[in-house]
Scaffold this motif. Structure first.
Motif, PDB file in Angstrom:
ATOM      1  N   ALA A  23       0.831  -1.199   0.000  1.00  0.00           N
ATOM      2  CA  ALA A  23       0.000   0.000   0.000  1.00  0.00           C
ATOM      3  C   ALA A  23       0.871   1.256   0.000  1.00  0.00           C
ATOM      4  O   ALA A  23       0.583   2.234  -0.705  1.00  0.00           O
ATOM      5  CB  ALA A  23      -0.935  -0.012   1.205  1.00  0.00           C
ATOM      6  N   ARG A  26       2.288   1.977  -3.405  1.00  0.00           N
ATOM      7  CA  ARG A  26       1.332   2.587  -4.340  1.00  0.00           C
ATOM      8  C   ARG A  26       1.237   4.095  -4.131  1.00  0.00           C
ATOM      9  O   ARG A  26       0.996   4.853  -5.071  1.00  0.00           O
ATOM     10  CB  ARG A  26      -0.044   1.924  -4.202  1.00  0.00           C
ATOM     11  N   ARG A  37      -0.683  13.071  -4.190  1.00  0.00           N
ATOM     12  CA  ARG A  37      -0.737  12.013  -3.173  1.00  0.00           C
ATOM     13  C   ARG A  37       0.119  12.390  -1.966  1.00  0.00           C
ATOM     14  O   ARG A  37      -0.237  12.099  -0.823  1.00  0.00           O
ATOM     15  CB  ARG A  37      -0.267  10.682  -3.761  1.00  0.00           C
ATOM     16  N   GLU A 213      -5.354   0.317   5.028  1.00  0.00           N
ATOM     17  CA  GLU A 213      -6.550   0.908   4.426  1.00  0.00           C
ATOM     18  C   GLU A 213      -6.356   2.403   4.191  1.00  0.00           C
ATOM     19  O   GLU A 213      -6.724   2.936   3.127  1.00  0.00           O
ATOM     20  CB  GLU A 213      -7.776   0.681   5.312  1.00  0.00           C
ATOM     21  N   ASP A 216      -4.123   2.887   1.240  1.00  0.00           N
ATOM     22  CA  ASP A 216      -4.849   2.611  -0.004  1.00  0.00           C
ATOM     23  C   ASP A 216      -5.702   3.805  -0.417  1.00  0.00           C
ATOM     24  O   ASP A 216      -5.809   4.132  -1.606  1.00  0.00           O
ATOM     25  CB  ASP A 216      -5.731   1.376   0.154  1.00  0.00           C
ATOM     26  N   ARG A 217      -6.328   4.461   0.555  1.00  0.00           N
ATOM     27  CA  ARG A 217      -7.152   5.626   0.246  1.00  0.00           C
ATOM     28  C   ARG A 217      -6.295   6.789  -0.249  1.00  0.00           C
ATOM     29  O   ARG A 217      -6.687   7.525  -1.157  1.00  0.00           O
ATOM     30  CB  ARG A 217      -7.981   6.030   1.468  1.00  0.00           C
ATOM     31  N   ALA A 219      -3.435   6.436  -1.805  1.00  0.00           N
ATOM     32  CA  ALA A 219      -2.967   6.035  -3.134  1.00  0.00           C
ATOM     33  C   ALA A 219      -4.030   6.266  -4.193  1.00  0.00           C
ATOM     34  O   ALA A 219      -3.715   6.573  -5.350  1.00  0.00           O
ATOM     35  CB  ALA A 219      -2.551   4.573  -3.120  1.00  0.00           C
ATOM     36  N   ALA A 220      -5.308   6.138  -3.824  1.00  0.00           N
ATOM     37  CA  ALA A 220      -6.404   6.325  -4.770  1.00  0.00           C
ATOM     38  C   ALA A 220      -6.755   7.791  -4.956  1.00  0.00           C
ATOM     39  O   ALA A 220      -7.368   8.162  -5.962  1.00  0.00           O
ATOM     40  CB  ALA A 220      -7.643   5.551  -4.304  1.00  0.00           C
ATOM     41  N   ALA A 221      -6.404   8.650  -3.987  1.00  0.00           N
ATOM     42  CA  ALA A 221      -6.748  10.081  -4.048  1.00  0.00           C
ATOM     43  C   ALA A 221      -5.628  10.812  -4.772  1.00  0.00           C
ATOM     44  O   ALA A 221      -4.827  11.503  -4.165  1.00  0.00           O
ATOM     45  CB  ALA A 221      -6.956  10.635  -2.651  1.00  0.00           C
ATOM     46  N   SER A 222      -5.550  10.638  -6.078  1.00  0.00           N
ATOM     47  CA  SER A 222      -4.389  11.102  -6.828  1.00  0.00           C
ATOM     48  C   SER A 222      -4.433  12.581  -7.149  1.00  0.00           C
ATOM     49  O   SER A 222      -3.476  13.151  -7.653  1.00  0.00           O
ATOM     50  CB  SER A 222      -4.257  10.315  -8.142  1.00  0.00           C
ATOM     51  N   GLY A 226      -9.532  14.938  -4.756  1.00  0.00           N
ATOM     52  CA  GLY A 226      -9.983  13.653  -4.223  1.00  0.00           C
ATOM     53  C   GLY A 226     -10.138  13.737  -2.723  1.00  0.00           C
ATOM     54  O   GLY A 226      -9.553  14.566  -2.059  1.00  0.00           O
ATOM     55  N   GLU A 230     -14.039   9.274   0.679  1.00  0.00           N
ATOM     56  CA  GLU A 230     -14.813   8.562  -0.356  1.00  0.00           C
ATOM     57  C   GLU A 230     -14.524   7.071  -0.326  1.00  0.00           C
ATOM     58  O   GLU A 230     -13.449   6.644   0.061  1.00  0.00           O
ATOM     59  CB  GLU A 230     -14.455   9.131  -1.736  1.00  0.00           C
TER      60      GLU A 230
END
Length: 230
Positions: A23, A26, A37, A213, A216-217, A219-222, A226, A230
């Motif tokens: 994680a 990422r 990020r 977790e 991961d959040r 990494a997804a909020a690029s 973001g 969410e």
């Protein structure tokens, strides 16, 4: 807990830490979203780290109420001393954010997402309703996963942000290995019973899961638009 038991705890963590490392990798992947990020990382880590000293102080206070517990006095002394070592580290993140072009209020005034509340809040529950020794599992994970040496320099090169925006990453890469060794020595000396040993392990495994977790959040909020909610 004996040195053998400390090794057992570290072995348990080693089985799940690849999830946490993946994680984190990422978050730090080299692409156009890395600066955004990183700013999300600063915000999330400020929300986590600003709780560190209050957690340790509350756990030490609870220890001092456990007058017949042989673990409590040793644990309280460690927590008081370690709180002083960690004091002000949340301010480092505010300084880094300012150097990265983020107003400090974006860190201090944002409501933490549920995954941060789950990560930190579980420790308050165990401190109040079980035993403050649980906090050692949390500390073991956070300080046992220090940023890699050289990460700060790579991030500065790849994001184009100034070196001053990465001081917390650099300093924790230098400091946390020593803190982790101190913690292992403490755990090896504490006369933990079976239930206390189990609680440290449960706390550590919960910390790995919820921190992964959170990563991961991030990494997804690029992008800055973001949201970790969410």
């Amino acid at each position: 807990m004996s040195p053998t038991a400390v090794a057992g705890l570290r072995l348990e963590l080693s089985l799940v830490q690849p999830v946490l490392r993946s994680a984190a990798a990422r978050i730090w992947r080299s692409d156009a979203g890395l600066p955004g990020r990183y700013r999300h990382y600063l915000r999330a880590m400020h929300q986590v780290i600003r709780a560190s000293v209050p957690l340790m102080e509350r756990a030490a206070d609870r220890c001092e109420l456990l007058t017949r517990d042989p673990v409590a006095p040793h644990l309280a002394r460690y927590l008081r001393a370690h709180a002083e070592q960690e004091r002000g580290h949340d301010d480092w993140l505010l300084t880094d954010a300012a150097a990265a072009g983020t107003a400090p209020g974006e860190l201090t005034d944002t409501a933490p997402p549920a995954c941060v509340a789950a990560l930190v809040g579980a420790q308050y529950y165990w401190i109040e309703h079980s035993h403050p020794v649980a906090l050692l599992g949390y500390i073991a994970v956070l300080e046992g996963n220090a940023p890699a040496p050289g990460l700060a320099g790579r991030l500065a090169r790849e994001t184009g942000l100034p070196q001053a925006a990465f001081e917390t990453v650099r300093l924790h890469a230098d400091l946390d290995d020593g803190h982790s060794a101190d913690l292992d020595r403490l755990i090896g000396r504490l006369p933990l019973d079976r239930a206390q040993h189990s609680l440290v392990a449960v706390s550590a495994l919960h910390t790995v899961t919820t921190l992964a977790e959170l990563f991961d959040r991030i990494a997804a909020a690029s992008t800055l638009s973001g949201s970790l909610h969410e």
